[in-house]
Design a protein around this motif. Structure first.
Motif, mmCIF file in Angstrom:
data_model
loop_
_atom_site.group_PDB
_atom_site.id
_atom_site.type_symbol
_atom_site.label_atom_id
_atom_site.label_comp_id
_atom_site.label_asym_id
_atom_site.label_seq_id
_atom_site.Cartn_x
_atom_site.Cartn_y
_atom_site.Cartn_z
ATOM 1 N N UNK A 133 0.826 -1.216 0.000
ATOM 2 C CA UNK A 133 0.000 0.000 0.000
ATOM 3 C C UNK A 133 0.856 1.261 0.000
ATOM 4 N N UNK A 134 1.893 1.293 0.836
ATOM 5 C CA UNK A 134 2.718 2.496 0.906
ATOM 6 C C UNK A 134 3.620 2.631 -0.315
ATOM 7 N N UNK A 389 -9.154 -1.973 -4.376
ATOM 8 C CA UNK A 389 -8.699 -0.840 -5.201
ATOM 9 C C UNK A 389 -7.426 -0.165 -4.687
ATOM 10 N N UNK A 390 -7.083 -0.298 -3.396
ATOM 11 C CA UNK A 390 -5.909 0.401 -2.867
ATOM 12 C C UNK A 390 -4.648 -0.467 -2.921
ATOM 13 N N UNK A 391 -4.764 -1.686 -3.463
ATOM 14 C CA UNK A 391 -3.624 -2.594 -3.512
ATOM 15 C C UNK A 391 -2.853 -2.524 -4.833
ATOM 16 N N UNK A 392 -3.168 -1.529 -5.668
ATOM 17 C CA UNK A 392 -2.460 -1.405 -6.938
ATOM 18 C C UNK A 392 -2.716 -2.598 -7.837
ATOM 19 N N UNK A 413 -5.324 3.467 5.421
ATOM 20 C CA UNK A 413 -4.108 4.058 4.869
ATOM 21 C C UNK A 413 -4.180 4.206 3.352
ATOM 22 N N UNK A 414 -4.837 3.264 2.676
ATOM 23 C CA UNK A 414 -4.966 3.359 1.232
ATOM 24 C C UNK A 414 -5.803 4.547 0.805
ATOM 25 N N UNK A 415 -6.873 4.810 1.544
ATOM 26 C CA UNK A 415 -7.725 5.968 1.234
ATOM 27 C C UNK A 415 -6.980 7.269 1.490
ATOM 28 N N UNK A 416 -6.225 7.317 2.605
ATOM 29 C CA UNK A 416 -5.420 8.511 2.886
ATOM 30 C C UNK A 416 -4.429 8.770 1.751
ATOM 31 N N UNK A 417 -3.800 7.691 1.282
ATOM 32 C CA UNK A 417 -2.820 7.821 0.199
ATOM 33 C C UNK A 417 -3.483 8.336 -1.078
ATOM 34 N N UNK A 418 -4.689 7.865 -1.363
ATOM 35 C CA UNK A 418 -5.394 8.294 -2.567
ATOM 36 C C UNK A 418 -5.878 9.738 -2.466
ATOM 37 N N UNK A 419 -6.249 10.151 -1.248
ATOM 38 C CA UNK A 419 -6.792 11.500 -1.058
ATOM 39 C C UNK A 419 -5.704 12.560 -1.015
ATOM 40 N N UNK A 420 -4.650 12.293 -0.243
ATOM 41 C CA UNK A 420 -3.647 13.336 -0.063
ATOM 42 C C UNK A 420 -2.227 12.850 -0.195
ATOM 43 N N UNK A 422 1.328 11.214 0.306
ATOM 44 C CA UNK A 422 2.181 10.898 1.448
ATOM 45 C C UNK A 422 1.875 11.749 2.677
ATOM 46 N N UNK A 423 1.534 12.998 2.475
ATOM 47 C CA UNK A 423 1.237 13.874 3.612
ATOM 48 C C UNK A 423 0.068 13.373 4.431
ATOM 49 N N UNK A 424 -0.958 12.882 3.769
ATOM 50 C CA UNK A 424 -2.134 12.371 4.480
ATOM 51 C C UNK A 424 -1.807 11.101 5.247
ATOM 52 N N UNK A 425 -0.956 10.245 4.678
ATOM 53 C CA UNK A 425 -0.535 9.019 5.371
ATOM 54 C C UNK A 425 0.210 9.372 6.646
ATOM 55 N N UNK A 426 1.140 10.313 6.560
ATOM 56 C CA UNK A 426 1.904 10.726 7.738
ATOM 57 C C UNK A 426 0.978 11.325 8.789
ATOM 58 N N UNK A 427 0.008 12.121 8.360
ATOM 59 C CA UNK A 427 -0.959 12.707 9.295
ATOM 60 C C UNK A 427 -1.767 11.611 9.992
ATOM 61 N N UNK A 428 -2.143 10.572 9.231
ATOM 62 C CA UNK A 428 -2.875 9.456 9.829
ATOM 63 C C UNK A 428 -2.065 8.742 10.880
ATOM 64 N N UNK A 429 -0.772 8.544 10.608
ATOM 65 C CA UNK A 429 0.111 7.902 11.586
ATOM 66 C C UNK A 429 0.251 8.754 12.844
ATOM 67 N N UNK A 430 0.387 10.052 12.654
ATOM 68 C CA UNK A 430 0.493 10.957 13.806
ATOM 69 C C UNK A 430 -0.752 10.854 14.684
#
Length: 450
Positions: A133-134, A389-392, A413-420, A422-430
């Motif tokens: 996913x990442x 859909x988020x598994x490429x 995490x896949x939805x975050x990646x699609x929406x924003x 890398x920044x959205x993924x990092x925000x989700x982790x935070x």
């Protein structure tokens, strides 16, 4: 990396190593160290052997079901999808897994969430999914390993943590947790059980089912499981037809005998699993005390899902069938809606559905077991539709991840990646880590998640 992957694929080795360390830290005698380590190792081998027997007995069931009812679609199976992904993401997966395990231990050490996730093969599967996913999200090299490890460590922590109130009700304490990435599904089943129970103090447990005097032998779970599976298998075999068995299992002999044998093998596998669980619990919990006292104060070992089967053997069978029925209902609904059709994978519906049945029973008795595991079956049927859909490119394979936490974590995490990206993924982790350590600072003394 090869050694790391080999350890991950051998939960018996991983957990016996943990037992060895715990016994050494406690300065036990050489005899106790050898005994505890070997019995833990053998216990997990017994459990794995039982799981293998169950999986082997169920393998023909899925094919016969498809042939009997002429259905085609995607079959959720962790092992199948991971085997494909590791060909491209093997090294990254191993690194994500290693550092994810370290993240889990550090979280347990410095937060109030004390579970150490010990189910090695599930750790490997989740590490693999996050690596995919990442990677699709554009992370590479060190950043891919870092975000994957942080996501994995958080998942390894949160999944058993949300289940501990139910585990405490089952086991009477915090000696052991559940380390299996079907956590959200088990939480759903337990919560439905609690809702069904309402304010009643006592409910009819699956283990308190009153059989007529002439059927009292059905109280023996091995007998009831064997008879039930034999009947189901014979029905499916008759509908699929003798030609199917003769073509696909030429050494199976008469198709009715084949069906009866597979039903009996299923019961034998469950019996072996239960014996392995008893052996492990007698050794790993006392051994883990050493790690708890010296390395991670109040640490709780989170072990594989069959660890709960001994608490309600009847709920194991009830949960399996209720979850499978939920999968069939979902399959029909998908056909009507025109979506991708997710076939009810027999193995995930057994291991996860059975566990959901035990959780539902712990809170709501027989009714909680049936309804809770049925809803679990619907959950793990529909989650893969949104995960694929988020598994490429891997999302177009004829298999996908099966258990609930893979769906929840992957979709999140896949939805975050699609929406924003890398920044959205990092925000989700935070956000996840703020929740984990925020709980540590704001948890009232003596309280727990409910």
């Amino acid at each position: 990396m090869t050694v790391l992957l080999d350890i991950a694929k051998s939960p018996a080795f991983l957990v016996s190593l943990i037992a060895l360390i715990g016994l050494l830290v406690q300065k036990k005698s050489a005899a106790d160290i050898v005994k505890g380590t070997i019995k833990t190792f053998v216990g997990f081998l017994v459990l794995s052997a039982g799981a293998g027997v169950v999986s082997g007995s169920l393998e023909p069931f899925g094919g016969m079901f498809e042939a009997a009812f002429n259905v085609k679609g995607v079959v959720p199976n962790n092992e199948a999808i991971v085997s494909m992904a590791l060909q491209q993401f093997g090294t990254i997966t191993a690194l994500v897994m290693f550092f994810g395990m370290l993240a889990n231990i550090l979280i347990a050490r410095f937060s109030k969430m004390k579970h150490i996730f010990l189910t090695g093969h599930h750790t490997l599967y989740m590490a693999c999914m996050y690596a995919v996913i990442f990677s699709v999200a554009g992370f590479k090299g060190v950043s891919l390993i870092l975000v994957g490890a942080l996501a994995l460590g958080a998942t390894m922590t949160l999944s058993p943590f949300i289940l501990q109130p139910f585990m405490r009700r089952m086991t009477g304490g915090d000696g052991v947790g559940l380390g299996h990435f079907g956590g959200v599904g088990y939480w759903l089943a337990g919560s439905i059980g609690k809702l069904v129970r309402g304010k009643k103090e006592k409910v009819v447990s699956t283990e308190d089912i009153n059989f007529p005097k002439g059927l009292a032998f059905l109280r023996d779970s091995t007998v009831s499981i064997a008879l039930t599976m034999m009947v189901i298998y014979v029905i499916i075999a008759i509908v699929a037809g003798p030609q199917y068995v003769a073509k696909n299992y030429p050494d199976g002999g008469n198709f009715i005998i084949f069906a009866l044998t597979k039903g009996g093998e299923f019961a034998a596998g469950v019996y072996i699993i239960l014996q392995g669980v008893r052996l492990i619990l007698n050794e790993i919990v006392p051994a883990f005390k050493g790690i708890s006292e010296k390395v991670v104060p109040d640490a709780i070992p989170a072990l594989d899902c069959p660890i709960v089967f001994t608490f309600a053997p009847n709920a194991v069978l009830i949960g399996f069938f209720s979850s499978f029925v939920g999968g069939i209902v979902s399959m029909i609904a998908m056909g009507v809606l025109g979506t991708v059709v997710i076939l009810p994978g027999v193995v995930p519906h057994f291991f996860c559905g059975a566990t959901a049945g035990v959780f539902g029973n712990a809170e709501g008795g027989l009714k909680g077991s049936i309804i809770g595991s049925f809803m679990h079956g619907i959950l793990i049927s529909f989650l893969p539709i949104f995960l694929m859909p988020v598994l490429g490119d891997l999302g177009f394979a004829n298999s996908t991840f099966s258990d609930a936490d893979f769906g929840i974590g992957g979709i999140f995490f896949g939805t975050l990646a699609n929406k924003g990206a890398q920044g959205a993924v990092i925000a989700g982790l935070v956000i996840l880590y703020v929740l984990i350590f925020g709980y540590t600072f704001f948890k009232k003394k003596g309280s727990d998640v409910e």
